[in-house]
Design an enzyme around this catalytic site. Structure first.
Site, mmCIF file in Angstrom:
data_model
loop_
_atom_site.group_PDB
_atom_site.id
_atom_site.type_symbol
_atom_site.label_atom_id
_atom_site.label_comp_id
_atom_site.label_asym_id
_atom_site.label_seq_id
_atom_site.Cartn_x
_atom_site.Cartn_y
_atom_site.Cartn_z
ATOM 1 N N ASN A 1 0.686 -1.283 0.074
ATOM 2 C CA ASN A 1 0.113 -0.167 0.204
ATOM 3 C C ASN A 1 0.697 1.292 -0.107
ATOM 4 O O ASN A 1 1.902 1.205 0.662
ATOM 5 C CB ASN A 1 -0.738 0.043 1.280
ATOM 6 N N HIS A 2 0.033 2.391 -0.537
ATOM 7 C CA HIS A 2 0.715 3.629 -0.357
ATOM 8 C C HIS A 2 -0.216 4.463 0.535
ATOM 9 O O HIS A 2 -1.442 4.126 0.295
ATOM 10 C CB HIS A 2 0.930 4.545 -1.806
ATOM 11 N N ALA A 3 0.471 5.491 0.942
ATOM 12 C CA ALA A 3 -0.388 6.499 1.911
ATOM 13 C C ALA A 3 -1.255 7.176 0.948
ATOM 14 O O ALA A 3 -1.119 7.631 -0.023
ATOM 15 C CB ALA A 3 0.236 7.306 2.821
ATOM 16 N N THR B 1 0.273 10.102 -3.635
ATOM 17 C CA THR B 1 0.458 9.031 -3.023
ATOM 18 C C THR B 1 1.936 8.554 -3.542
ATOM 19 O O THR B 1 2.373 7.364 -3.222
ATOM 20 C CB THR B 1 -0.473 7.786 -3.734
#
Length: 217
Positions: free
Chosen positions: A90-92, A98
């Site tokens: 995942n990315h923030a 992102t």
């Protein structure tokens, strides 16, 4: 000496008529040694080629020491190209971009992991069939006896004995009525010893719940 009915310690559980092993099929817990992955006995992967690293092929973003786990139950059947995209991929997403600036600069890495979110483990029950190139997204729970169709993209939890297909994956139908599912979960044949499983293969692979319950008695 005859081969055992099932041999959980075998790297290649399928033996061809000429006596040679089918090298494309492996018991996953015999070829994966990863601190973040646990796999039950008799769960296998069957592919058209042999990856050099089965853990990396199955869960390419799950690094040793990651905050999440991948847990797969017993007697799961995993076809060629199945991938588990775990939470570390995942990315923030709370900010405008992102782009993971922090992973490229140690001075910024501090709180980045906490920003990513969805750190749930990915958990697969027992006797789950994953079709060709199906994709399991981060933190998904998949119930016992589920079927994941070829190239399905599973983004949400899957109930016991459900069939999921499509992108995004959706429950196409339940394999059995709820009362039968409850009885199957009570039986939990995947927890039986191999001698009992061997005696009751016809009931396990058949469709007579009463016969299976007699085997459990």
């Amino acid at each position: 000496m005859p081969r055992p009915f099932l041999d959980a310690s075998a790297r290649h559980p399928i033996i061809l008529p000429d006596g040679s092993p089918h090298t494309g099929t492996v018991h996953l817990n015999q070829v994966i040694d990863h601190p973040n992955i646990t796999i039950g006995d008799h769960s296998y992967y069957s592919g058209f080629d042999a990856p050099g690293d089965y853990a990396a092929a199955l869960a390419p973003y799950l690094y040793p020491g990651a905050p999440e786990q991948l847990a797969i139950g017993r007697f799961c059947q995993i076809a060629h190209g199945v991938r588990f995209i775990t939470s570390s991929a995942n990315h923030a997403m709370d900010g405008f971009s992102t782009y993971p600036f922090a992973v490229f600069n140690p001075d910024l890495i501090g709180g980045y992991a906490a920003q990513i979110g969805n750190r749930r483990d990915t958990v697969v029950g027992n006797d789950v069939w994953f079709g060709f190139e199906s994709l399991i997204m981060p933190g998904v729970r998949i119930g016992h006896g589920a079927i994941i169709a070829a190239r399905a993209v599973v983004t949400a939890d899957v109930p016991d004995y459900a069939i999921v297909g499509g992108n995004p994956g959706r429950v196409i139908r339940r394999r059995y009525p709820e009362d039968i599912v409850e009885r199957l979960l009570d039986i939990a044949w995947w927890d039986w010893d191999l001698e009992r499983i061997g005696r009751n293969v016809d009931a396990i692979t058949g469709g007579d719940i009463a016969a299976l319950e007699r085997g459990a008695g």
